[in-house]
Design an enzyme around this catalytic site. Structure first.
Site, PDB file in Angstrom:
ATOM      1  N   VAL A  60      -4.288   7.240   4.884  1.00 27.40           N
ATOM      2  CA  VAL A  60      -4.384   7.837   3.545  1.00 27.40           C
ATOM      3  C   VAL A  60      -3.540   9.113   3.500  1.00 27.40           C
ATOM      4  CG1 VAL A  60      -5.938   8.947   1.881  1.00 27.40           C
ATOM      5  CG2 VAL A  60      -6.602   6.795   2.971  1.00 27.40           C
ATOM      6  N   SER A  63       0.061   8.138   3.339  1.00 30.23           N
ATOM      7  CA  SER A  63       0.405   7.602   2.020  1.00 30.23           C
ATOM      8  C   SER A  63       0.459   8.681   0.952  1.00 30.23           C
ATOM      9  CB  SER A  63      -0.597   6.522   1.615  1.00 30.23           C
ATOM     10  OG  SER A  63      -0.547   5.447   2.523  1.00 30.23           O
ATOM     11  N   GLU A  64      -0.388   9.669   1.079  1.00 34.14           N
ATOM     12  CA  GLU A  64      -0.454  10.728   0.075  1.00 34.14           C
ATOM     13  C   GLU A  64       0.616  11.799   0.268  1.00 34.14           C
ATOM     14  OE1 GLU A  64      -2.282  10.870  -2.630  1.00 34.14           O
ATOM     15  OE2 GLU A  64      -3.535   9.122  -2.219  1.00 34.14           O
ATOM     16  N   SER A  65       0.867  12.203   1.525  1.00 32.95           N
ATOM     17  CA  SER A  65       1.712  13.385   1.738  1.00 32.95           C
ATOM     18  C   SER A  65       2.693  13.279   2.898  1.00 32.95           C
ATOM     19  CB  SER A  65       0.818  14.602   1.996  1.00 32.95           C
ATOM     20  OG  SER A  65       0.176  14.461   3.260  1.00 32.95           O
ATOM     21  N   TYR A 172      -0.297   0.858  -3.389  1.00 35.32           N
ATOM     22  CA  TYR A 172      -0.978   1.892  -2.590  1.00 35.32           C
ATOM     23  C   TYR A 172      -1.944   1.238  -1.601  1.00 35.32           C
ATOM     24  CZ  TYR A 172      -3.963   5.955  -1.568  1.00 35.32           C
ATOM     25  OH  TYR A 172      -4.678   6.945  -0.942  1.00 35.32           O
TER      26      TYR A 172
END
Length: 195
Positions: A60, A63-65, A172
């Protein structure tokens, strides 16, 4: 454009050479550069504290940052787990935090703690469903109200129907699942898995 093509070809040749010279070790080095793992102790600790798979938590964050602690999104999300300040303020209130400031989200420890808490909260919201974690991830990306609506409009016992307007959420979910398997394979000891 020509320069871009030359650079891309050069990188592809370098990757092929690295793999050819070093075999699987070269492949692993390339994958580790593409899928970095920073703050592994923080990831392990909060995965354990909130009963999450540490590879999933790392996926996560990736994927986010891409593990960049100070990144900001166009929508105003902040830090490793790309939390909106309003969401983080609610988490702070629910977990006994006081005097929350959006700049607090630049702290990797706090950002991952709040993000892990939120993932657990979302999973608990869908407790009793076999796809609770997938729904939690979808809600993390698209928002709880959207996913609740999708669940209500999906056949009972069937798979989640994500509207075509939310293709980003489908991508995502696929990306997080892929990254999860990569992190589990590349970083077993760093994430606390037995060898």
């Amino acid at each position: 454009m020509k320069r871009f093509i030359l650079i891309a070809c050069g990188l592809a040749l370098a990757a092929a050479a690295l793999y050819g010279i070093f075999g699987n070790k070269g492949r692993e080095l390339l994958e580790r550069s593409e899928y970095p793992l920073r703050y592994s102790a923080i990831v392990r600790t909060h995965a354990r504290n909130y009963d999450l798979d540490p590879a999933l938590l790392a996926a996560v964050i990736y994927s986010e940052s891409r593990f960049r602690a100070h990144v900001r999104s166009a929508r105003g999300a902040i830090g490793l787990m790309q939390l909106l300040p309003s969401t983080a303020e609610g988490i702070a209130t629910r977990t006994g935090g006081t005097k929350f400031r959006p700049s607090d989200l630049d702290d990797p420890e706090l950002n991952v703690r709040y993000g892990a808490w939120y993932l657990r909260h979302l999973r608990q919201h869908y407790a009793g469903r076999s796809d609770a974690m997938q729904l939690a991830l979808a809600a993390y990306n698209a928002g709880l109200a959207n996913v609740d609506s999708w669940v209500a409009n999906s056949p009972q016992g069937g798979s989640l129907r994500i509207p075509s307007a939310f293709a980003e959420t489908r991508a995502y979910l696929n990306g997080v699942e892929h990254a999860r398997s990569v992190y589990r394979r590349l970083y077993p000891s760093e994430l606390g898995f037995p060898k």
